[in-house]
Design a protein around this motif. Structure first.
Motif: not given
Length: 324
Positions: A67-75, A82-88, A114-126
């Protein structure tokens, strides 16, 4: 910020990476999700917030699910959209919940949710700050989601995190968390990870596809139930697939199962059930595996458990009526 002040991905193991697959994952089969699909329950109109490392929104198996996404990290300089998943990890979790490509990829537990993607872990290590997690939970509450899925944790009991979770549950939102992978193989010792250790959340431990308790799964008196968490195949970025192991993989099975259960019960009861009522309906759909409560809680989520019980009672009544 000091390392101990960070929240991390629940550790997981990459077992294999694939460029294509053609299957309903074994874990989805094990919890009996296809039986509910055949009855017409696939999680339609259910909204699940996935608080994780982001997601590959262009993965073909997740087409139309987000449905939507939001980035809460400093990525990406904190760009909110921008909810790009750098970890997988986040993409893998999202696929277990709601992937919808059984012909040439994988299918999730609730393929019409339906999914709402909330990015709260950043970087490659998460990893991320507690504030990011709290903000993501509060955002999910503001969106009135049905379920929150979190495969993350840390060693600290942070009051702001606990308050955010209690606020979500008070809004009748089911909060599902991975129990953690610090298990030492001794069910007499406790390993706690937060937020899974909070009473208000649904804490999910791990079993193998052969229904054996996973050696890494945390044991404590807050474990509610278990779900498949070993050799779980799902989506990862760039249109690929991977096999991961960890309680991180168990939690989304339960989040997806709850979407199906909520669909079933709203039809059965002709009303919206409260969070405690839905929790009771979830536990009604578990079967004990014979492990200590500190390892398995109420047992394995098994969506057809009420049918099994009804069949057993029916057979018992028949046997008693003919004097067997």
């Amino acid at each position: 910020m000091q390392k101990e002040k960070l929240v991390h991905l629940i550790p997981y193991r990459l077992d294999n990476q694939l460029f294509e697959t053609h299957q309903i994952p074994e874990g989805i089969e094990l919890i009996q999700a296809p039986s509910l699909w055949q009855q017409g329950y696939k999680g339609k109109d259910m909204v699940i917030a996935v608080i994780d490392t982001g997601c590959d929104t262009k993965h073909p198996d997740l087409h139309g699910r987000i449905l939507e996404g939001k980035n809460f990290t400093d990525d990406d300089n904190g760009a909110e959209d921008n909810i790009t998943d750098y970890n997988g990890h986040g993409t893998h979790v999202a696929g277990t919940i709601a992937a919808i490509n059984p012909a040439s990829g994988v299918v999730g537990v609730a393929p019409e949710a339906k999914l709402i993607i909330l990015k709260a872990l950043g970087g490659k290590n998460g990893s991320g700050e507690y504030e990011w997690i709290v903000n993501a939970i509060n955002y999910a509450v503001s969106k009135n989601v049905d379920i929150i899925s979190m495969s993350l944790g840390g060693p600290l009991d942070v009051s702001e995190l606990h308050d955010a979770i209690k606020a979500a549950v008070n809004q009748n939102i089911l909060v599902v968390c991975a129990a953690g992978n610090e298990g030492d193989g001794n069910h007499h010792t406790d390993e706690f990870s937060y937020p899974a250790a909070y009473t208000e959340v649904i804490s999910v431990g791990s079993i193998s596809l052969q229904r054996k308790s996973s050696y890494f799964t945390n044991s404590n008196n807050e474990i509610d139930l278990v779900a498949p968490g070993e050799r779980i195949i799902s989506t990862i970025p760039d249109g690929r697939y991977a096999v991961y192991s960890g309680t991180s993989m168990s939690a989304p099975h339960v989040a997806g199962a709850l979407a199906l259960i909520k669909s079933v019960t709203e039809k059965e009861f002709s009303r919206v059930l409260s969070e405690p009522e839905l929790y009771a309906q979830l536990i009604k759909r578990t079967i004990p595996l014979g492990y200590p409560k500190s390892l398995e809680g109420n047992g394995l989520v098994y969506l057809t458990a009420p049918d099994l019980l009804a069949d057993y009672l029916r057979q018992k009544n028949i046997a008693e009526s003919i004097g067997v």
